[in-house]
Design an enzyme around this catalytic site. Structure first.
Site, mmCIF file in Angstrom:
data_model
loop_
_atom_site.group_PDB
_atom_site.id
_atom_site.type_symbol
_atom_site.label_atom_id
_atom_site.label_comp_id
_atom_site.label_asym_id
_atom_site.label_seq_id
_atom_site.Cartn_x
_atom_site.Cartn_y
_atom_site.Cartn_z
ATOM 1 N N ASP A 41 0.868 -1.096 -0.057
ATOM 2 C CA ASP A 41 0.025 -0.103 0.049
ATOM 3 C C ASP A 41 0.702 1.192 0.118
ATOM 4 O O ASP A 41 0.653 2.087 0.794
ATOM 5 C CB ASP A 41 -0.926 -0.036 1.040
ATOM 6 C CG ASP A 41 -1.561 -1.422 1.553
ATOM 7 O OD1 ASP A 41 -2.131 -1.958 0.447
ATOM 8 O OD2 ASP A 41 -1.796 -1.620 2.665
ATOM 9 N N GLU A 61 -11.189 -1.071 -3.951
ATOM 10 C CA GLU A 61 -10.468 -0.161 -2.982
ATOM 11 C C GLU A 61 -9.229 0.229 -3.489
ATOM 12 O O GLU A 61 -8.919 0.463 -4.533
ATOM 13 C CB GLU A 61 -10.151 -1.276 -1.873
ATOM 14 C CG GLU A 61 -8.931 -2.208 -2.353
ATOM 15 C CD GLU A 61 -8.770 -3.513 -1.311
ATOM 16 O OE1 GLU A 61 -9.342 -3.717 -0.269
ATOM 17 O OE2 GLU A 61 -7.692 -3.889 -1.409
#
Length: 323
Positions: A14, A193
């Site tokens: 991420d 997402e």
């Protein structure tokens, strides 16, 4: 058969890189999911060897005591903010983790030094699994963009957009921009997402990640005209195919949860993303630590759309330290 490219930073998922006043800052999920740490350097490649400075650690108990996920570092009106998600436990309830979204802030010039505030929750109309928030400013309005579960909609998460009254508070009603609908968004799990925003020419683009976090993980794309009402879902169009996916020949699997930055000259847009170099994962992919950070340049085609190429090609390498 080609070898997998060397990642810029190993075991950091991420990934988020921001360039501020000529200096780069890096933040990402750490494999133990227990803290927020920042690296800073004069160049992107030097981030690989920059020290990781912990600015916040999870408490032993309470709503933020587990699974610190997907932090992003932003600078708004002279103040630094880290947006992240946290859960009260590792329990899965009704098929989902129990994450909610939070932020911490500091007015320090150097975010590596702080001091940082206590966490504040970012409230949304739905009290449900939510994560992966990013913020961006467009036409003098600050926006909040994130992923959340709607109990009325099948699947794990959809993408939502809201205007912000301040960097830690929403205003008005959020709108749903995308939910899993294509086959490539539903492999393993129904997931939209990890959104990220970049503007180019006359369009604003949102990349996002879809499907399970193994080799099925991939990136999708939304876009709208820069003069349109971003809070009107009809302003947005969606690619029917992924724009970045597993690169089998180069052994780069499950690219996604990206961010954007620019090179040192400011002339080349860069894609920042994580991926693995193998598919043989034991157990839940979330507990496999080997999602690595890669960075590669973006090519813009004749229509003004991003061409991300292949996940395993043209990646930036760490700067070698002289012996």
């Amino acid at each position: 058969m080609p070898h997998p490219p060397q990642p810029l930073i190993e075991q950091r998922a991420d990934p988020w890189i921001i360039k501020h006043q000529g200096r780069y800052y890096f933040i990402a999920s750490v494999p133990t999911y227990d803290r927020l740490e920042i690296r800073t350097a004069d160049s992107i490649t030097e981030l690989a060897s920059a020290p990781a400075i912990t600015v916040w650690s999870k408490p032993a108990q309470g709503p933020l005591s587990e699974l610190i996920w997907a932090p992003e570092l932003h600078h708004h009106d002279g103040e630094w903010f880290i947006y992240f998600a946290a859960a009260p436990s590792r329990d899965i309830v009704n098929g989902l983790f129990q994450h909610r979204m939070y932020c911490i802030s500091t007015k320090a010039d150097d975010p590596c030094k702080g001091p940082w505030s206590e966490p504040r929750r970012i409230e949304t109309p739905l009290d449900s699994f939510s994560l992966d928030a990013t913020t961006f400013r467009h036409a003098d309005q600050l926006y909040y963009l994130w992923a959340q579960k709607d109990p009325k909609v099948p699947g794990n998460s959809n993408l939502y957009l809201s205007a912000m009254a301040s960097p830690d508070r929403l205003s008005g009603e959020p709108v749903c921009l995308s939910m899993p609908e294509y086959e490539w968004e539903k492999r393993g799990f129904l997931v939209n997402e990890g959104p990220a925003v970049i503007t180019h020419g006359q369009r604003i683009f949102i990349t996002y990640s879809a499907s399970a976090t193994d080799e099925n993980y991939c990136m999708g794309l939304l876009w709208a005209d820069i003069g349109s009402n971003l809070l009107d879902p009809r302003s947005w169009q969606k690619s029917a195919t992924p724009v970045l996916q597993s690169d089998m020949p180069h052994h780069v699997f499950g690219p996604g949860h990206n961010s954007f930055t620019v090179d040192e000259s400011g002339s080349t847009d860069l894609l920042v993303y994580h991926a693995r170099t193998y598919t043989q994962i034991l157990g839940d992919p979330l507990w496999d630590p080997n999602r690595h950070t890669y960075v590669k340049p973006i090519r813009w085609d004749d229509r003004g759309f991003p061409d991300f190429g292949h996940a395993g090609s043209d990646t930036l390498l760490p700067r070698q330290t002289p012996q």
